[in-house]
Structures are given as C-alpha cells and as structure tokens.
Design a protein around this motif. Structure first.
Motif, mmCIF file in Angstrom:
data_model
loop_
_atom_site.group_PDB
_atom_site.id
_atom_site.type_symbol
_atom_site.label_atom_id
_atom_site.label_comp_id
_atom_site.label_asym_id
_atom_site.label_seq_id
_atom_site.Cartn_x
_atom_site.Cartn_y
_atom_site.Cartn_z
ATOM 1 N N GLN A 169 0.829 -1.199 0.000
ATOM 2 C CA GLN A 169 0.000 0.000 0.000
ATOM 3 C C GLN A 169 0.867 1.254 0.000
ATOM 4 O O GLN A 169 0.594 2.221 -0.725
ATOM 5 N N GLN A 170 1.912 1.249 0.803
ATOM 6 C CA GLN A 170 2.814 2.391 0.851
ATOM 7 C C GLN A 170 3.520 2.595 -0.481
ATOM 8 O O GLN A 170 3.727 3.737 -0.915
ATOM 9 N N ALA A 171 3.880 1.503 -1.132
ATOM 10 C CA ALA A 171 4.586 1.601 -2.404
ATOM 11 C C ALA A 171 3.683 2.086 -3.524
ATOM 12 O O ALA A 171 4.164 2.641 -4.515
ATOM 13 N N ARG A 172 2.376 1.903 -3.398
ATOM 14 C CA ARG A 172 1.437 2.244 -4.469
ATOM 15 C C ARG A 172 0.738 3.587 -4.251
ATOM 16 O O ARG A 172 0.075 4.081 -5.161
ATOM 17 N N THR A 173 0.867 4.166 -3.086
ATOM 18 C CA THR A 173 0.079 5.344 -2.735
ATOM 19 C C THR A 173 0.950 6.580 -2.619
ATOM 20 O O THR A 173 2.042 6.536 -2.041
ATOM 21 N N ASP A 174 0.480 7.689 -3.159
ATOM 22 C CA ASP A 174 1.146 8.970 -2.980
ATOM 23 C C ASP A 174 0.985 9.403 -1.529
ATOM 24 O O ASP A 174 -0.143 9.500 -1.024
ATOM 25 N N HIS A 175 2.098 9.656 -0.850
ATOM 26 C CA HIS A 175 2.040 9.874 0.596
ATOM 27 C C HIS A 175 1.312 11.156 0.965
ATOM 28 O O HIS A 175 0.736 11.267 2.052
ATOM 29 N N LEU A 176 1.300 12.147 0.072
ATOM 30 C CA LEU A 176 0.676 13.430 0.409
ATOM 31 C C LEU A 176 -0.832 13.392 0.226
ATOM 32 O O LEU A 176 -1.582 13.854 1.108
ATOM 33 N N THR A 177 -1.304 12.849 -0.882
ATOM 34 C CA THR A 177 -2.712 12.970 -1.243
ATOM 35 C C THR A 177 -3.529 11.705 -1.036
ATOM 36 O O THR A 177 -4.762 11.759 -1.072
ATOM 37 N N GLY A 178 -2.863 10.568 -0.838
ATOM 38 C CA GLY A 178 -3.600 9.314 -0.693
ATOM 39 C C GLY A 178 -4.068 8.731 -2.009
ATOM 40 O O GLY A 178 -4.646 7.641 -2.041
ATOM 41 N N ALA A 179 -3.817 9.426 -3.131
ATOM 42 C CA ALA A 179 -4.156 8.883 -4.444
ATOM 43 C C ALA A 179 -3.124 7.834 -4.847
ATOM 44 O O ALA A 179 -2.046 7.736 -4.242
ATOM 45 N N LEU A 180 -3.453 7.035 -5.856
ATOM 46 C CA LEU A 180 -2.459 6.116 -6.398
ATOM 47 C C LEU A 180 -1.291 6.910 -6.957
ATOM 48 O O LEU A 180 -1.478 7.970 -7.564
ATOM 49 N N ASN A 181 -0.062 6.402 -6.748
ATOM 50 C CA ASN A 181 1.061 7.086 -7.366
ATOM 51 C C ASN A 181 1.103 6.767 -8.861
ATOM 52 O O ASN A 181 0.309 5.965 -9.367
ATOM 53 N N ARG A 182 2.027 7.366 -9.567
ATOM 54 C CA ARG A 182 2.041 7.277 -11.026
ATOM 55 C C ARG A 182 2.139 5.830 -11.516
ATOM 56 O O ARG A 182 1.385 5.405 -12.384
ATOM 57 N N GLY A 183 3.072 5.076 -10.946
ATOM 58 C CA GLY A 183 3.252 3.696 -11.392
ATOM 59 C C GLY A 183 2.034 2.836 -11.120
ATOM 60 O O GLY A 183 1.585 2.078 -11.983
ATOM 61 N N ALA A 184 1.490 2.936 -9.897
ATOM 62 C CA ALA A 184 0.329 2.121 -9.533
ATOM 63 C C ALA A 184 -0.895 2.516 -10.354
ATOM 64 O O ALA A 184 -1.706 1.659 -10.738
ATOM 65 N N PHE A 185 -1.023 3.824 -10.628
ATOM 66 C CA PHE A 185 -2.156 4.276 -11.432
ATOM 67 C C PHE A 185 -2.104 3.669 -12.842
ATOM 68 O O PHE A 185 -3.106 3.143 -13.338
ATOM 69 N N HIS A 186 -0.956 3.759 -13.491
ATOM 70 C CA HIS A 186 -0.848 3.230 -14.851
ATOM 71 C C HIS A 186 -1.011 1.709 -14.869
ATOM 72 O O HIS A 186 -1.545 1.145 -15.823
ATOM 73 N N GLU A 187 -0.554 1.050 -13.803
ATOM 74 C CA GLU A 187 -0.739 -0.399 -13.716
ATOM 75 C C GLU A 187 -2.221 -0.742 -13.668
ATOM 76 O O GLU A 187 -2.684 -1.642 -14.397
ATOM 77 N N ARG A 188 -2.958 -0.025 -12.836
ATOM 78 C CA ARG A 188 -4.391 -0.330 -12.717
ATOM 79 C C ARG A 188 -5.154 0.077 -13.971
ATOM 80 O O ARG A 188 -6.049 -0.650 -14.428
ATOM 81 N N LEU A 189 -4.806 1.233 -14.529
ATOM 82 C CA LEU A 189 -5.466 1.664 -15.759
ATOM 83 C C LEU A 189 -5.170 0.688 -16.891
ATOM 84 O O LEU A 189 -6.033 0.414 -17.735
#
Length: 319
Positions: A169-189
């Motif tokens: 979860q920490q590796a996939r989440t942007d620590h400031l906003t709680g949104a998916l970080n860039r890598g995790a977002f593109h993986e899910r998309l």
C-alpha cells in the motif's frame, strides 16, 4: 501525464515467479537427498525421488506458463499437495517436521505474493497438508507438534500478509494525497482499459489540474500549498463512485478513472466535485472508444484539459 504510458507491473510478478522457482528447486534437491540418503531404511525412497522430479516439472511449468496470480497459486497448491502425499508415507518424525517447515514457507510465500483471497486458500491447503498426512503417516508424531506447526503456519502467514499488504500500500500510494502514485495508477489503468474494451463497458477518464498552482505556492508557501492540494485530492476521492480511482501523475496533475461512466456522467461528476473544491481546478474528459489504447485515451483527456484551461484564460481576459 502528457500521454505517457506505463504498462502493468509485470516486472514484480516475474521476479516473484523467479523466487518461487528457486524455492521449488531447493525443495526438489532436499527431497531428492531424502530419497538418496533416507533417515529410515524402510522409507519408500522411490516416492521421494518421484516427488523431487514433480517439483522440477513444476519449476518448468512456472518458467513457461503466463505470469498470472492464478497459475502461481495453482503451482503452489500442486507442490504442497504432492509433498503432502509423500509426508503420509514418512517413517520418521524428522521427515514430517521437515516438510511441515517447507509448507510453512509455501504459505508465507503465498501471503507475500498473492492477493488475500488466493493466499488464504493456499494457507488452508498448507494447514491441511500438515495435519492430515501427519495423522496417517507411519511415523509417531505427537499431536502437540502437529497443532503447533499448524498454528505457527497460520500465524506466520497472517503476519506476512499484514506486513506485505502494508508495504504494498505504501509503495502504491502517494504519501501526500492518498491517491495512487504514477506507477500504480498506470498499472491499474492498464488492467481496466483492456477489460472495458473486451466487454464493451463504458469508461471515462478525467484529467484534473490545479489552476495557477505556482501562485498558490507563492501565496501559501510550499507546506500550505501541500495542505490545500491534499484537501483537494481528499475531496475528489471522497466523491468517487464505487469502482472508480484517482491517481497523481504529476505535481498538481491527477487523473480520475470512472468505470461505467459515459462522457456526460463524467462531466457531471466534475461539475459536482468543483462545487466543493478547496482550490480552483480545470478538468478534461475523454470517454473510451473502441479504437482507443491507454495512451490515446489519456491524450484526449489531456487535450480537453488544455482546451478547458485556454477557455478559462480567455474568459478571464475578457472580464
């Protein structure tokens, strides 16, 4: 964003499969040694060698099968079941305990590598593989040893799953906003777009960008601007419908993915979200088309975002 595309996170999956291949090969070697150098002369050494060969075959299957959690789970379960059949023939308690340790490692690997539901299935198989063969094996194994091994297997699997989930979860989440970080977002998309194209389901993306964020930084300072950005993202996330997700793809750039929404519904979500935004922002919307790829979908949302920004600047200049 700017149309960059990243594929699913197969690198991690491949590395995980390599780890499993190594673990199975080590078990194959240990099992072969048990057949060549048996702890008890009456042990059916031929079965130890057969199980060792099966483990080697499973290694080959992992190297040739497509990388997918389903095949990883299937190979794990097959390895545990085959070894459990061998445990039922053990004439010494050492053999039962040795394989119990191997089963615990298999459960821990599942907790680390697989999603919780798949890992729970493997953990159940592991407990059964420890308890049932020990009950019917020729070796005299005290029930306390079996109960203890099962309890430690479940406990270690649960601890591994908790820690792995937290780190993932920490590796996939942007620590400031709680949104998916860039890598995790593109993986899910990269997962949801092909699925929507296959099924014909509607899907829209919304590119979101804070207006004049440099001015916000200057006026509120970097820490204050971070607080405002976090509040903005929290508001967007709170208003996402079920199944939707938000990714932070740049400093003040976000993308919301709305499965099941057409362009009109996506623009309605934007309008609703903008009413309560803590910062002024612009949005661009693109609905998935049959000819789209992930990149073209994001490119169209980006183009619509820039058009929205240009229109806002033009309006501001005319006021």
């Amino acid at each position: 964003m700017r149309g960059d595309e990243e594929g699913p996170g197969t690198d991690r999956d491949v590395t995980t499969r390599d780890h499993l291949v190594i673990g199975l090969f080590v078990m194959a070697v240990i099992t072969a040694l048990g057949g060549v150098w048996p702890a008890d002369p009456s042990s059916p050494v031929q079965w130890w060698l057969v199980v060792s060969a099966v483990d080697v075959v499973l290694c080959g299957a992992l190297l040739t099968l497509p990388v997918h959690p389903r095949s990883t789970q299937a190979v794990l379960i097959a390895g545990v079941v085959v070894s459990a059949a061998l445990v039922s023939t053990c004439h010494t308690a050492q053999g039962v305990v040795l394989f119990a340790l191997g089963f615990v490692v298999a459960g821990q690997f599942a907790a680390y590598a697989l999603e919780p539901r798949r890992a729970a299935v493997v953990a159940g198989v592991v407990v059964a593989a420890i308890a049932l063969p020990a009950a019917i094996a020729p070796a005299a194994v005290h029930p306390v040893v079996v109960v203890g091994a099962c309890a430690m297997a479940l406990l270690s699997c649960w601890l591994m799953a908790q820690q792995s989930g937290r780190l993932r979860q920490q590796a996939r989440t942007d620590h400031l906003t709680g949104a998916l970080n860039r890598g995790a977002f593109h993986e899910r998309l990269g997962d949801v777009v092909p699925r929507a194209l296959r099924t014909g389901a509607r899907l829209s993306v919304v590119a979101l960008d804070v207006d004049d964020f440099k001015v916000v930084n200057t006026r509120h300072g970097h820490l204050g601007a971070d607080d405002l950005l976090a509040g903005l993202a929290a508001g967007w996330r709170a208003r996402l419908p079920a199944g939707a997700f938000l990714g932070r793809v740049g400093g003040d750039e976000f993308v919301a993915v709305l499965p099941g929404a057409d362009e009109a519904a996506a623009r309605g979500w934007v309008a609703s979200a903008a009413l309560r935004d803590v910062l002024s922002s612009s949005a661009g919307v693109a609905e998935l088309r049959p000819e789209d790829s992930v990149r073209s979908l994001l490119d169209r949302a980006d183009a619509d975002l820039f058009a929205s920004k240009d229109a806002r600047r033009t309006l501001a200049g005319n006021v």
